[in-house]
Enzyme design. Structure first.
Site, PDB file in Angstrom:
ATOM      1  CG  ASP A  57      -2.262   0.668   0.937  1.00 29.42           C
ATOM      2  OD1 ASP A  57      -2.080   1.703  -0.142  1.00 29.42           O
ATOM      3  OD2 ASP A  57      -3.384   0.547   1.559  1.00 29.42           O
TER       4      ASP A  57
HETATM    5  C1  BGC Z   1      -5.066   2.938  -0.196  1.00 30.75           C
HETATM    6  C2  BGC Z   1      -5.232   2.138  -1.151  1.00 30.75           C
HETATM    7  C3  BGC Z   1      -5.084   2.691  -2.551  1.00 30.75           C
HETATM    8  C4  BGC Z   1      -3.846   3.353  -2.532  1.00 30.75           C
HETATM    9  C5  BGC Z   1      -3.612   4.106  -4.275  1.00 30.75           C
HETATM   10  C6  BGC Z   1      -3.945   3.987  -0.222  1.00 30.75           C
HETATM   11  O1  BGC Z   1      -3.897   5.034   0.652  1.00 30.75           O
HETATM   12  O2  BGC Z   1      -4.968   2.434   1.189  1.00 30.75           O
HETATM   13  O3  BGC Z   1      -6.372   1.349  -0.966  1.00 30.75           O
HETATM   14  O4  BGC Z   1      -5.187   1.899  -3.636  1.00 30.75           O
HETATM   15  O5  BGC Z   1      -3.766   4.577  -1.616  1.00 30.75           O
HETATM   16  O6  BGC Z   1      -4.080   5.196  -4.101  1.00 30.75           O
END
Ligand code: BGC
Length: 745
Positions: free
Chosen positions: A291
């Site tokens: 993430d």
């Molecule tokens: C989120 C993810 C997301 C990623 C990219 C993160 O902060 O937890 O779910 O896909 O950002 O935007």
């Protein structure tokens, strides 16, 4: 052939493997790490400030897009960037791809990723709402359209579906998932993967899916985003992991690790999850992305002394790609060079990423779209039509006293009141940044377009969603007094759910409940339309208003779909996929909880509260229709069933009202006595059926006994012989009961 990445021994794949090895042999360490790196374009200027403005709606997505950005072209040219997030538009993605193909040493194509969570331009209902349709084909269809539009705009990969189970509506991200039930969420996970990826990933209108967030992110303590998770391995495997396994079986190409720690180890560096479970148990052959910035955050977790250690732990645990903050790019090459990380480990990670690029057909067709294709695909009329029907199907009718709904289209005067009645932006819900609020049909305009031309509509905002601002009850009350019915549109703003949007209060925010009370005091019937991203606790409304329509955040066709329901052009059929608590103090409250030795009763020393009910406000699976259904003749194929066998269970469902309607027939089972305490009941099957007035249909389920097991103390999956109770009905509380015995022979 399913789009499985489970590598089969076929000729094409062998050819890929050969090409992949050839490439790896030619790559420098920096180029290898490049394939494991994803970054987003950076803005020139105060990045955080601009992003905050974007999220808070102070600048539009169009304005944001127009800002000058650093697309890291030099890194692409150098071949040290394998994937980019947040690049949207055919022209720019092709321009960047051209640099990668023509100007980098090895010409490896870039993989463009984005959060396409519930549509790209045609924004569909939030995933939680779609799940309430229990309509698997439709859920697959909206994912397919999202893939069409996103790929036309140059995107290859969506960070969806989110398949996290959550039993805690305080957690803002419940909006992004399929609710609290493992079985339903697993079926939906597979459907979404198929919808995005299709049968053949190399078709230009398909995109890679990503099962996230691995794992147990939805169980963050206190419902507070990013918080710690501590749970037994049994609960992890029985409740939280099956939707991930379903996604893997459906061929999902990628996984995303979760931010949280699980039993003390951050998921980003969790060898048990990323290797033992994902690779060995699920047989997953795609790649895992972290993430955003979560590798570096292992230092903040206190799990790693610095980013260097965090990188090493992540890669060795089985995490292939670093998302968005360049941690691998900066901190891995040195360690590989000085022998801190064996090069074979890096090669295997690169191989997994390249394999996905080959499967997607990127090496043969790196430019999968163009401006013309983009223009004709986005918001195509047939996509918008699907958005309207999906929105209709997502709505849950929670209350309908004296059948006040559907409303007549020829009423003299209707008061449409509330801060969300004429709002466009909030209807899009969380993660809809590529959507354009201008495309949204508001509730007010939806109503105006269906009522008779002589019907007068009075619209007043009444108050804001949050805070005390703009309160003007008096005019709202006056309009209400002069009307036949009041439609009150209240709920949450879009940014009150989704990431980093946990709430400690589940009531209607601001003065909205006061507004409802004021409207109710006029004595006119009040129909409440709820716009929200999570279950809310609304006991006063449930008790006092005439009708409640749970409409969630339904996307661009919100207003049309809501009007279709209010005025009877569509008969509501949605059912809740998450329990509605009576009060936030009951949370976590979910239907499939393990049995206590002292279930709530009138006796004091039982499991309950002294200051409120122990039952929820609305149970899992609940939802009304404008017609009625009767359940009769529960038939269980045999009273004794062997462990290796199946049991058939059927029931007759009759439409006893005077309108056609759809009913979701739900089958729950309970293992009465087991060596580990089992849930009071668990969903094990459902079928959605359309019935004309007076029509009866026999609904049959075939349940494999091997799916009724659990993990014992030694973490072995077992099925214990003994009595199973059967519950079949319209929701998790009501219905017919029966039983059968599982025998050991
Ligand atoms: C989120 C993810 C997301 C990623 C990219 C993160 O902060 O937890 O779910 O896909 O950002 O935007």
């Amino acid at each position: 052939m399913a789009a499985e990445l489970n590598i089969k021994e076929n000729v094409i794949e062998k050819a890929y493997e050969h090409k992949i090895n050839e490439l790896i042999n030619k790559m420098t360490i920096e180029e290898k790490v490049g394939q494991l790196t994803q970054i987003v374009p950076s803005l020139y200027g105060a990045f955080e400030e601009i992003i905050t403005k974007l999220v808070e709606g102070e600048i539009s997505y169009q304005e944001f897009q127009a800002m000058e950005k650093n697309y890291h072209k030099d890194d692409i040219r150098e071949g040290i960037l394998g994937s980019m997030g947040g690049v949207t538009g055919a022209e720019i993605s092709n321009e960047l791809q051209k640099i990668a193909i023509e100007e980098s040493r090895l010409g490896i194509p870039i993989l463009f990723g984005l959060d396409v969570i519930h549509g790209y331009k045609t924004i569909f209902p939030i995933p939680l709402a779609e799940a309430c349709s229990w309509d698997i084909e439709w859920i697959e269809k909206t994912a397919e359209i999202a893939a069409k539009e996103a790929s036309a705009a140059g995107i290859h990969w969506t960070y969806a579906p989110m398949v996290d189970i959550s039993r805690d509506p305080r957690w803002g991200r419940v909006a992004e998932g399929a609710g609290e039930d493992t079985y339903l969420a697993s079926v939906i996970a597979a459907a979404r993967v198929k919808g995005f990826q299709g049968e053949n990933l190399s078709e230009p209108d398909r995109i890679l899916a990503c099962a996230k967030h691995f794992a147990a992110y939805g169980a963050a303590v206190g419902g507070r985003d990013y918080n710690t998770v501590d749970m037994s391995l049994q609960t992890l495997h029985e409740v939280y992991l099956p939707p991930f396994e379903a996604a893997a079986k459906a061929g999902v190409a990628t996984f995303m690790s979760a931010f949280n720690d699980l039993n003390g180890i951050p998921c980003t560096v969790n060898n048990y999850l990323l290797t033992d479970v994902l690779r060995e148990q699920f047989g997953f052959k795609g790649f895992v992305v972290s993430d955003a910035n979560s590798i570096a955050e292992c230092v903040v977790h206190g799990n790693s002394v610095d980013r260097i250690e965090a990188c090493k732990k992540a890669l060795l645990a089985g995490l292939e790609m670093d998302m968005s903050h360049g941690t691998y790019q900066q901190d891995l090459p040195e360690q590989i060079k000085n022998g801190g990380i064996p090069e074979e480990v890096v090669d295997e990670a690169v191989r997994r990423v390249l394999r996905v690029k080959f499967h997607l057909g990127l090496f043969d067709h790196p430019y999968r779209t163009n401006k013309e294709m983009e223009d004709k695909t986005l918001l195509a009329p047939e996509h918008v039509e699907v958005a309207r029907e999906m929105a209709q199907r997502s709505i849950v009718l929670l209350k309908n006293e004296d059948n006040i709904l559907p409303l007549k289209k020829n009423l003299k005067k209707i008061a449409v009141i509330g801060p969300l009645a004429d709002n466009k932006k909030e209807m899009l819900g969380t993660w809809a940044v590529t959507g354009d609020p201008e495309e949204v049909v508001t509730v007010l305009s939806g109503i105006k377009s269906v009522v008779n031309e002589y019907t007068e509509i009075a619209y007043l905002k009444g108050c804001e969603v949050t805070g005390d601002d703009g309160m003007d009850f008096n005019m709202a009350i006056q309009a209400a007094n002069e009307s036949d019915v009041i439609i009150a549109v209240v709920g949450e703003n879009a940014d009150m759910s989704g990431e980093a949007s946990s709430r400690m209060d589940l009531n209607l925010p601001g003065r909205q409940e006061e507004l409802l009370k004021a409207l109710h005091s006029t004595g006119k019937p009040v129909v409440v339309v709820l716009i929200n991203g999570r279950p809310l606790s609304i006991p006063w409304a449930a008790e006092n208003v005439s009708a409640i329509v749970e409409a969630w955040q339904l996307g661009i066709q919100s207003g049309n779909a809501i009007a279709d329901i209010l005025f009877g052009d569509y008969n509501p059929s949605g059912k809740l996929v998450a329990t509605f608590p009576y009060s936030v103090g009951q949370v976590p409250i979910y239907y499939n909880h393990p049995k206590t030795g002292r279930p709530a009763s009138k006796i004091k020393f039982t499991s309950k509260y002294i200051d409120g009910p122990s039952e929820p406000l609305y149970p899992f699976g609940f939802g009304l229709s404008y017609t009625t259904f009767e359940y009769k003749n529960l038939v269980i194929g045999s009273s004794e069933v062997s462990k290796e066998s199946k049991v058939t269970i059927s029931v007759d469902v009759k439409n006893t009202g005077d309108r056609s309607g759809e009913e979701t027939v739900q089958l729950y089972l309970s293992d009465v006595v087991a060596s580990r305490v089992r849930p009071v009941k668990e969903l094990k099957g459902f079928k959605k059926v359309g019935l004309k007035p007076g029509e009866t249909n026999t609904i049959c389920f075939e349940i494999e006994i091997r799916n009724l097991g659990f993990y014992n103390e030694a973490m072995e999956y077992i099925i214990e012989p003994g009595l199973f109770k059967v519950y079949i009905g319209p929701n998790s509380k009501e219905g017919l009961e029966g039983e059968f015995i599982v025998v050991d022979y």
